[in-house]
Design a protein around this motif. Structure first.
Motif, PDB file in Angstrom:
ATOM      1  N   PHE A 101       7.592   7.766 -12.117  1.00 44.75           N
ATOM      2  CA  PHE A 101       6.944   7.677 -10.801  1.00 44.75           C
ATOM      3  C   PHE A 101       7.767   6.799  -9.875  1.00 44.75           C
ATOM      4  CE2 PHE A 101       3.803   9.777 -13.064  1.00 44.75           C
ATOM      5  CZ  PHE A 101       2.824  10.240 -12.219  1.00 44.75           C
ATOM      6  N   LYS A 102       7.859   7.219  -8.625  1.00 39.18           N
ATOM      7  CA  LYS A 102       8.725   6.537  -7.663  1.00 39.18           C
ATOM      8  C   LYS A 102       7.953   5.666  -6.676  1.00 39.18           C
ATOM      9  CE  LYS A 102      12.261   8.939  -9.151  1.00 39.18           C
ATOM     10  NZ  LYS A 102      13.014   8.385 -10.227  1.00 39.18           N
ATOM     11  N   ARG A 103       6.686   6.021  -6.439  1.00 33.60           N
ATOM     12  CA  ARG A 103       5.913   5.303  -5.421  1.00 33.60           C
ATOM     13  C   ARG A 103       4.520   5.012  -5.953  1.00 33.60           C
ATOM     14  NH1 ARG A 103       5.826   9.293  -0.582  1.00 33.60           N
ATOM     15  NH2 ARG A 103       5.035  10.550  -2.253  1.00 33.60           N
ATOM     16  N   GLY A 104       3.892   4.052  -5.341  1.00 30.57           N
ATOM     17  CA  GLY A 104       2.526   3.734  -5.707  1.00 30.57           C
ATOM     18  C   GLY A 104       1.790   3.132  -4.530  1.00 30.57           C
ATOM     19  N   VAL A 126     -11.479 -11.094 -22.543  1.00 34.52           N
ATOM     20  CA  VAL A 126     -10.823 -10.319 -21.487  1.00 34.52           C
ATOM     21  C   VAL A 126     -10.745 -11.198 -20.240  1.00 34.52           C
ATOM     22  CG1 VAL A 126     -10.994  -8.310 -19.993  1.00 34.52           C
ATOM     23  CG2 VAL A 126     -11.633  -8.115 -22.397  1.00 34.52           C
ATOM     24  N   GLU A 127      -9.529 -11.376 -19.729  1.00 33.03           N
ATOM     25  CA  GLU A 127      -9.323 -12.222 -18.553  1.00 33.03           C
ATOM     26  C   GLU A 127      -8.990 -11.419 -17.305  1.00 33.03           C
ATOM     27  OE1 GLU A 127      -7.152 -15.787 -19.063  1.00 33.03           O
ATOM     28  OE2 GLU A 127      -7.709 -15.972 -21.158  1.00 33.03           O
ATOM     29  N   GLY A 128      -8.564 -10.180 -17.493  1.00 26.41           N
ATOM     30  CA  GLY A 128      -8.236  -9.356 -16.340  1.00 26.41           C
ATOM     31  C   GLY A 128      -7.895  -7.942 -16.761  1.00 26.41           C
ATOM     32  N   LEU A 129      -7.846  -7.068 -15.767  1.00 24.85           N
ATOM     33  CA  LEU A 129      -7.431  -5.691 -16.031  1.00 24.85           C
ATOM     34  C   LEU A 129      -6.905  -5.067 -14.756  1.00 24.85           C
ATOM     35  CD1 LEU A 129      -9.489  -3.323 -14.788  1.00 24.85           C
ATOM     36  CD2 LEU A 129     -10.949  -4.104 -16.605  1.00 24.85           C
ATOM     37  N   ILE A 130      -6.088  -4.056 -14.941  1.00 29.19           N
ATOM     38  CA  ILE A 130      -5.649  -3.210 -13.835  1.00 29.19           C
ATOM     39  C   ILE A 130      -5.873  -1.770 -14.286  1.00 29.19           C
ATOM     40  CG2 ILE A 130      -3.214  -3.146 -14.560  1.00 29.19           C
ATOM     41  CD1 ILE A 130      -2.504  -3.115 -11.513  1.00 29.19           C
ATOM     42  N   ALA A 131      -6.466  -0.983 -13.415  1.00 28.04           N
ATOM     43  CA  ALA A 131      -6.705   0.432 -13.695  1.00 28.04           C
ATOM     44  C   ALA A 131      -5.965   1.238 -12.634  1.00 28.04           C
ATOM     45  CB  ALA A 131      -8.195   0.744 -13.670  1.00 28.04           C
ATOM     46  N   PHE A 132      -5.253   2.252 -13.073  1.00 34.82           N
ATOM     47  CA  PHE A 132      -4.463   3.048 -12.132  1.00 34.82           C
ATOM     48  C   PHE A 132      -4.282   4.466 -12.659  1.00 34.82           C
ATOM     49  CE2 PHE A 132      -1.651   0.896 -15.036  1.00 34.82           C
ATOM     50  CZ  PHE A 132      -0.648   1.799 -15.332  1.00 34.82           C
ATOM     51  N   TYR A 133      -3.901   5.336 -11.744  1.00 39.17           N
ATOM     52  CA  TYR A 133      -3.640   6.738 -12.072  1.00 39.17           C
ATOM     53  C   TYR A 133      -2.160   7.013 -11.850  1.00 39.17           C
ATOM     54  CZ  TYR A 133      -8.676   7.097 -11.740  1.00 39.17           C
ATOM     55  OH  TYR A 133     -10.010   6.900 -11.931  1.00 39.17           O
ATOM     56  N   ALA A 134      -1.516   7.514 -12.875  1.00 42.36           N
ATOM     57  CA  ALA A 134      -0.124   7.941 -12.787  1.00 42.36           C
ATOM     58  C   ALA A 134      -0.060   9.304 -13.459  1.00 42.36           C
ATOM     59  CB  ALA A 134       0.788   6.927 -13.461  1.00 42.36           C
ATOM     60  N   ASN A 135      -0.739  10.273 -12.832  1.00 43.34           N
ATOM     61  CA  ASN A 135      -0.852  11.591 -13.460  1.00 43.34           C
ATOM     62  C   ASN A 135      -0.509  12.742 -12.521  1.00 43.34           C
ATOM     63  OD1 ASN A 135      -3.098  11.291 -11.872  1.00 43.34           O
ATOM     64  ND2 ASN A 135      -4.601  11.627 -13.475  1.00 43.34           N
ATOM     65  N   ASN A 136      -0.065  12.442 -11.314  1.00 39.06           N
ATOM     66  CA  ASN A 136       0.334  13.501 -10.400  1.00 39.06           C
ATOM     67  C   ASN A 136       1.857  13.614 -10.441  1.00 39.06           C
ATOM     68  OD1 ASN A 136       0.994  15.207  -8.272  1.00 39.06           O
ATOM     69  ND2 ASN A 136      -0.684  14.469  -6.987  1.00 39.06           N
ATOM     70  N   TYR A 137       2.340  14.476 -11.327  1.00 34.34           N
ATOM     71  CA  TYR A 137       3.785  14.591 -11.521  1.00 34.34           C
ATOM     72  C   TYR A 137       4.468  15.386 -10.419  1.00 34.34           C
ATOM     73  CZ  TYR A 137       3.205  12.328 -15.975  1.00 34.34           C
ATOM     74  OH  TYR A 137       2.927  11.390 -16.946  1.00 34.34           O
ATOM     75  N   GLU A 138       3.685  16.000  -9.556  1.00 32.65           N
ATOM     76  CA  GLU A 138       4.254  16.719  -8.420  1.00 32.65           C
ATOM     77  C   GLU A 138       4.747  15.744  -7.353  1.00 32.65           C
ATOM     78  OE1 GLU A 138       2.311  19.964  -5.801  1.00 32.65           O
ATOM     79  OE2 GLU A 138       2.016  20.541  -7.894  1.00 32.65           O
ATOM     80  N   ILE A 167       5.066   0.680 -16.322  1.00 33.86           N
ATOM     81  CA  ILE A 167       4.558   1.927 -16.920  1.00 33.86           C
ATOM     82  C   ILE A 167       4.855   3.106 -16.005  1.00 33.86           C
ATOM     83  CG2 ILE A 167       2.446   3.180 -17.541  1.00 33.86           C
ATOM     84  CD1 ILE A 167       1.348   0.424 -18.534  1.00 33.86           C
ATOM     85  N   CYS A 168       4.606   2.924 -14.716  1.00 32.42           N
ATOM     86  CA  CYS A 168       4.863   4.013 -13.755  1.00 32.42           C
ATOM     87  C   CYS A 168       6.344   4.373 -13.726  1.00 32.42           C
ATOM     88  CB  CYS A 168       4.371   3.620 -12.365  1.00 32.42           C
ATOM     89  SG  CYS A 168       2.576   3.561 -12.255  1.00 32.42           S
ATOM     90  N   ARG A 169       7.198   3.369 -13.727  1.00 29.77           N
ATOM     91  CA  ARG A 169       8.645   3.612 -13.727  1.00 29.77           C
ATOM     92  C   ARG A 169       9.049   4.386 -14.989  1.00 29.77           C
ATOM     93  NH1 ARG A 169      10.023  -1.455 -13.129  1.00 29.77           N
ATOM     94  NH2 ARG A 169       9.496  -1.456 -10.950  1.00 29.77           N
ATOM     95  N   GLU A 170       8.501   4.000 -16.152  1.00 27.41           N
ATOM     96  CA  GLU A 170       8.804   4.696 -17.411  1.00 27.41           C
ATOM     97  C   GLU A 170       8.366   6.155 -17.370  1.00 27.41           C
ATOM     98  OE1 GLU A 170       6.920   2.476 -20.526  1.00 27.41           O
ATOM     99  OE2 GLU A 170       8.244   0.747 -20.254  1.00 27.41           O
ATOM    100  N   LYS A 171       7.285   6.434 -16.633  1.00 25.60           N
ATOM    101  CA  LYS A 171       6.779   7.808 -16.519  1.00 25.60           C
ATOM    102  C   LYS A 171       7.508   8.594 -15.426  1.00 25.60           C
ATOM    103  CE  LYS A 171       2.152   8.210 -16.871  1.00 25.60           C
ATOM    104  NZ  LYS A 171       1.674   8.947 -18.000  1.00 25.60           N
TER     105      LYS A 171
END
Length: 125
Positions: A108-111, A59-71, A102-106
């Protein structure tokens, strides 16, 4: 699920709690400030968030994020970790781009980064 493969580098979403734990465990020393409730933090990321892991032989790296607020369609990055030996190779950039895709596919417009991620970054600059 594999997102990106180039030469020996693989970016993939974590598919199990064990895989998420192993990735965080491998990179635990890269945290600027380890969360107080580290085990709860990893469990929360796995349950509610998305973890993308960059692997070569290890494992060389990771990113963890939340994309679960569809409101609000607002995503939050909580961790971007790259091993010391892998820095300067564009791994962090590829991880952020994977997150954006991933966010765009779901739909999501902003992050944004969480406050903890922002304060860690500021203290490292």
């Amino acid at each position: 699920k594999s997102i990106y493969r180039r030469n020996n580098m693989l970016l993939k979403t974590s598919e199990s709690f064990e895989e998420t734990c192993e990735a965080f465990k491998t990179l635990k020393s890269e945290f600027y400030n380890i969360p107080q409730n580290y085990n709860e933090f990893v469990a929360k990321v796995h349950k509610y968030g998305i973890c993308v892991i960059a692997k070569n032989e290890t494992v060389e790296g990771l990113i963890a994020f939340y994309a679960n607020n569809y409101e609000t369609k607002m995503a939050f990055i909580t961790s971007v970790l790259v091993s010391k030996n892998s820095r300067g190779k564009g791994i962090g950039t590829r991880l952020v781009k994977a997150c954006e895709n991933i966010c765009r596919e779901k739909g999501f417009k902003r992050g944004r980064r969480t406050k903890e991620t922002q304060s860690r970054r500021k203290s490292c600059e």
